[in-house]
Design a protein around this motif. Sequence first.
Motif, short mmCIF file in Angstrom:
data_model
loop_
_atom_site.label_atom_id
_atom_site.label_comp_id
_atom_site.label_asym_id
_atom_site.label_seq_id
_atom_site.Cartn_x
_atom_site.Cartn_y
_atom_site.Cartn_z
N LYS A 269 49.08 46.50 45.70
CA LYS A 269 48.32 47.24 45.77
C LYS A 269 47.24 47.58 45.19
CE LYS A 269 46.64 49.81 50.14
NZ LYS A 269 46.44 51.07 50.09
N GLN A 270 48.10 49.31 44.90
CA GLN A 270 47.39 49.68 43.75
C GLN A 270 47.83 49.37 41.75
OE1 GLN A 270 51.09 52.77 43.21
NE2 GLN A 270 51.12 53.74 45.15
N ARG A 271 47.89 47.92 42.04
CA ARG A 271 47.44 47.57 40.61
C ARG A 271 46.10 47.08 40.89
NH1 ARG A 271 52.65 45.58 39.86
NH2 ARG A 271 51.83 44.23 41.46
N ALA A 272 46.18 46.05 42.41
CA ALA A 272 44.73 45.41 42.77
C ALA A 272 43.87 46.61 43.19
CB ALA A 272 44.88 44.59 43.93
N GLU A 273 44.34 47.98 43.36
CA GLU A 273 42.89 48.77 43.27
C GLU A 273 42.15 48.96 42.20
OE1 GLU A 273 44.21 50.79 47.68
OE2 GLU A 273 44.94 51.16 45.57
N LYS A 274 43.32 49.22 40.81
CA LYS A 274 42.66 49.73 39.84
C LYS A 274 42.15 48.41 38.92
CE LYS A 274 44.69 51.36 35.32
NZ LYS A 274 45.99 51.42 34.21
N MET A 275 42.60 47.87 39.32
CA MET A 275 41.56 46.41 38.57
C MET A 275 40.17 46.25 39.66
SD MET A 275 44.95 43.68 38.28
CE MET A 275 44.06 41.85 38.73
N ILE A 276 40.37 46.22 40.37
CA ILE A 276 38.94 46.33 41.08
C ILE A 276 37.97 47.59 40.71
CG2 ILE A 276 37.36 47.17 43.16
CD1 ILE A 276 39.43 45.29 44.98
N GLN A 277 38.55 48.84 40.67
CA GLN A 277 38.19 49.64 39.76
C GLN A 277 37.16 49.38 38.09
OE1 GLN A 277 36.68 51.91 41.48
NE2 GLN A 277 37.41 51.59 43.21
N GLU A 278 38.63 48.59 37.16
CA GLU A 278 37.84 48.50 36.10
C GLU A 278 37.04 47.05 36.72
OE1 GLU A 278 41.54 47.69 34.41
OE2 GLU A 278 42.66 49.72 34.37
N ALA A 279 37.08 46.60 37.32
CA ALA A 279 36.09 45.10 37.02
C ALA A 279 35.25 45.99 37.59
CB ALA A 279 37.04 44.65 38.23
N LYS A 280 34.69 46.55 38.43
CA LYS A 280 33.53 47.33 38.76
C LYS A 280 32.93 48.15 37.80
CE LYS A 280 33.79 47.99 43.39
NZ LYS A 280 34.12 48.76 44.94
N GLN A 281 33.38 48.42 37.17
CA GLN A 281 32.97 49.66 35.79
C GLN A 281 32.54 48.47 34.64
OE1 GLN A 281 36.58 52.17 34.49
NE2 GLN A 281 35.87 53.33 35.82
#
Length: 140
Positions: free
Chosen positions: A101-113
């Motif tokens: 879950k934590q990895r996915a949340e981090k990936m979402i933030q990076e993908a948005k950026q």
Amino acid sequence: MDNYLTVNVVTPNGLVYEHHAAIVVAKTLDGEIGILPRHAPIIVPLTIDEVRIKRVDADAHIDWIAVNGGVMEVRENIVSIIADSAERERDIDVPRAERAKQRAEKMIQEAKQNDDIDELSRATVALHRAINRINVSKHT
């Protein structure tokens, strides 16, 4: 045989679940569906969600399974769920699901950026899978 369902959950790794049940409840692309004995034949696609199975036993135990997509076929009181992956509530490694879950949340933030729509889509699915596993594990 008319008084119960035989439920099988299969993944590419093999049989995950096999029991007799009074009812099976799953989430399809069109919404939630409940399957009782003598249900009409049907094949439906499943979403990433939990499957509830009320067993035919003295205490009417409910089993919870985290299913990550797939299809459900109902035919002659046999419910076959063929899933990309599936885990019973008792088999879920909660710390691993929390890390996912934590990895996915981090990936979402990076993908948005980075305005990376494909990566955002993959990360969102990974987050949904992790949250589903965590939620199902709470039913133990």
